[in-house]
Write a protein that holds these residues in place. Structure first.
Motif, PDB file in Angstrom:
ATOM      1  N   ASP A   1       0.936  -1.256  -0.059  1.00  0.00           N
ATOM      2  CA  ASP A   1       0.551   0.244   0.473  1.00  0.00           C
ATOM      3  C   ASP A   1       0.479   0.902   0.213  1.00  0.00           C
ATOM      4  O   ASP A   1       2.254   1.168   0.684  1.00  0.00           O
ATOM      5  N   ALA A   2       0.617   2.565  -0.176  1.00  0.00           N
ATOM      6  CA  ALA A   2       0.774   3.449  -0.499  1.00  0.00           C
ATOM      7  C   ALA A   2       0.412   4.856  -0.077  1.00  0.00           C
ATOM      8  O   ALA A   2      -0.725   4.859   0.370  1.00  0.00           O
TER       9      ALA A   2
ATOM     10  N   TYR B   1       5.641   4.126   1.135  1.00  0.00           N
ATOM     11  CA  TYR B   1       4.665   2.983   1.295  1.00  0.00           C
ATOM     12  C   TYR B   1       4.955   1.545   2.294  1.00  0.00           C
ATOM     13  O   TYR B   1       6.663   2.055   2.830  1.00  0.00           O
TER      14      TYR B   1
ATOM     15  N   ILE C   1      -2.069   7.822  -7.382  1.00  0.00           N
ATOM     16  CA  ILE C   1      -2.088   7.225  -8.453  1.00  0.00           C
ATOM     17  C   ILE C   1      -0.787   6.615  -8.129  1.00  0.00           C
ATOM     18  O   ILE C   1      -0.547   5.149  -8.467  1.00  0.00           O
TER      19      ILE C   1
ATOM     20  N   GLU D   1       0.643   5.044  -5.861  1.00  0.00           N
ATOM     21  CA  GLU D   1       0.142   3.544  -5.990  1.00  0.00           C
ATOM     22  C   GLU D   1       1.560   1.922  -6.742  1.00  0.00           C
ATOM     23  O   GLU D   1       1.378   2.066  -6.385  1.00  0.00           O
TER      24      GLU D   1
ATOM     25  N   CYS E   1       4.088  -0.410  -5.781  1.00  0.00           N
ATOM     26  CA  CYS E   1       4.082  -2.166  -6.539  1.00  0.00           C
ATOM     27  C   CYS E   1       4.947  -2.180  -6.840  1.00  0.00           C
ATOM     28  O   CYS E   1       6.004  -3.326  -7.211  1.00  0.00           O
TER      29      CYS E   1
ATOM     30  N   THR F   1      -3.977  -5.655  -3.787  1.00  0.00           N
ATOM     31  CA  THR F   1      -3.570  -4.290  -3.520  1.00  0.00           C
ATOM     32  C   THR F   1      -5.218  -3.896  -3.015  1.00  0.00           C
ATOM     33  O   THR F   1      -6.169  -4.044  -3.444  1.00  0.00           O
TER      34      THR F   1
ATOM     35  N   CYS G   1      -6.185  -0.105  -4.275  1.00  0.00           N
ATOM     36  CA  CYS G   1      -6.273   0.002  -5.312  1.00  0.00           C
ATOM     37  C   CYS G   1      -6.890  -0.306  -6.598  1.00  0.00           C
ATOM     38  O   CYS G   1      -6.349  -0.891  -7.282  1.00  0.00           O
TER      39      CYS G   1
ATOM     40  N   LEU H   1      -5.050   0.666  -9.506  1.00  0.00           N
ATOM     41  CA  LEU H   1      -3.703   0.057 -10.728  1.00  0.00           C
ATOM     42  C   LEU H   1      -4.288  -1.390 -10.667  1.00  0.00           C
ATOM     43  O   LEU H   1      -3.514  -1.758 -11.922  1.00  0.00           O
TER      44      LEU H   1
ATOM     45  N   ARG I   1      -9.323  -2.084   1.269  1.00  0.00           N
ATOM     46  CA  ARG I   1      -8.459  -1.693   2.789  1.00  0.00           C
ATOM     47  C   ARG I   1      -8.685  -2.257   3.924  1.00  0.00           C
ATOM     48  O   ARG I   1      -7.469  -2.367   4.082  1.00  0.00           O
TER      49      ARG I   1
ATOM     50  N   HIS J   1      -1.241  -0.972   4.795  1.00  0.00           N
ATOM     51  CA  HIS J   1      -1.530   0.055   5.409  1.00  0.00           C
ATOM     52  C   HIS J   1      -0.778   1.229   6.199  1.00  0.00           C
ATOM     53  O   HIS J   1      -0.871   2.314   6.046  1.00  0.00           O
TER      54      HIS J   1
END
Length: 314
Positions: free
Chosen positions: A195-196, A207, A233, A236, A240, A259, A261, A264, A303, A310
């Protein structure tokens, strides 16, 4: 002029003087330069670079112009084209932030360096690399005439925005060579959560990555900052990329990436996602790295489930 029938043409004269395709590393592929899908002013600038006619201090001294030979960006070494655009400490920071894999091209000649770029990068990555070269030169001129040097992240951002604007105008096109990643979810593979975190008001990005075995038992984790992230984005996508690099360093061969997201995940697994932006470049790098694993797939999770990474990212 080299014509077998003895007929003079401007085209043959140009090729005789400037050269054409060649396998010799010391000879630039001129035809390739003019076929690059980049803005015209970038192309003219690149022609001046490979021709060796930029007004760097070494070229000015050759023309008997009295100038200080020291580079204005780093203040430590005599300036030439290769130093100003590639080897200067400032230029190195810009290339590192860009994320383009050019640091492994080792040479002291710009023509050889750029041929290496053409041979190792995708069309979209080459276009961004040319933009970075152009804005590095503008940064150098800013140091000369305005006595100020923009931040490396600002130089990268200008190149990215210009490349994206050019692409949106429809002057460049790129078809990705990526394949759809498998959606299978074997129960014996480790799971990697990443996660970012992105702070809009400061531009700071971080991250977190957590690796669990197939039974959900903790194996390893890592976290860090993400320099050069300009949007959530992008953060993210960079997260990755960092997760994949870390997994390769851990000698992991089979893994499921998870993820929270969805955007992404769709970009990485989509057939039609091309390198039309800086995020697209990073996504393309992620696809390339994923292909190096024995088995690697990217999945979307909520999430709430991704709280492992996270927490680290924050």
């Amino acid at each position: 002029m080299g014509d077998t029938q003895g007929v003079y043409t401007v085209k043959n004269a140009y090729r005789r003087i400037m050269g054409d395709y060649s396998d010799n590393p010391g000879t630039y592929k001129w035809v390739t330069l003019w076929k690059l899908r980049v803005p015209p002013k970038w192309k003219i600038f690149l022609w001046r670079v490979v021709s060796g006619i930029l007004p760097t201090t070494d070229n000015l001294i050759i023309k008997r112009v009295e100038v200080d030979p020291i580079c204005l960006m780093c203040g430590t070494t005599h300036e030439n084209i290769m130093h100003a655009l590639i080897l200067c400490d400032y230029s190195k920071m810009v290339w590192n932030i860009s994320g383009l894999p050019v640091t492994n091209i080792l040479t002291n000649h710009f023509q050889s360096w750029f041929i290496g770029v053409l041979d190792s990068l995708t069309e979209g990555q080459v276009r961004l690399a040319v933009g970075i070269l152009y804005y590095l030169w503008l940064a150098r001129n800013s140091a000369l005439w305005e006595r100020s040097l923009p931040r490396p992240t600002s130089t990268v951002r200008r190149a990215v925005m210009a490349e994206e604007a050019f692409t949106r105008l429809g002057r460049a096109s790129y078809q990705p060579h990526a394949t759809v990643l498998p959606e299978s979810d074997p129960h014996d593979r480790p799971r990697c959560y990443f996660d970012a975190g992105y702070r809009q008001h400061t531009g700071e990005a971080t991250y977190g990555v957590v690796l669990l075995n197939h039974e959900g038992v903790f194996m390893a984790a890592t976290a860090g900052t993400l320099p050069g992230a300009f949007s959530p984005i992008m953060a993210e996508a960079l997260a990755c990329k960092e997760a994949l690099s870390w997994l390769k360093g851990c000698d992991t061969q089979m893994v499921d990436l998870l993820t929270d997201c969805m955007e992404l995940r769709n970009m990485v697994t989509s057939r039609g996602t091309g390198t039309r932006s800086y995020v697209g470049v990073i996504v393309d790098q992620c696809r390339t790295t994923m292909s190096l694993f024995t088995s690697c797939s990217l999945h979307y999770i909520s999430r709430a489930v991704n709280m492992h990474a996270h927490t680290l990212a924050r």
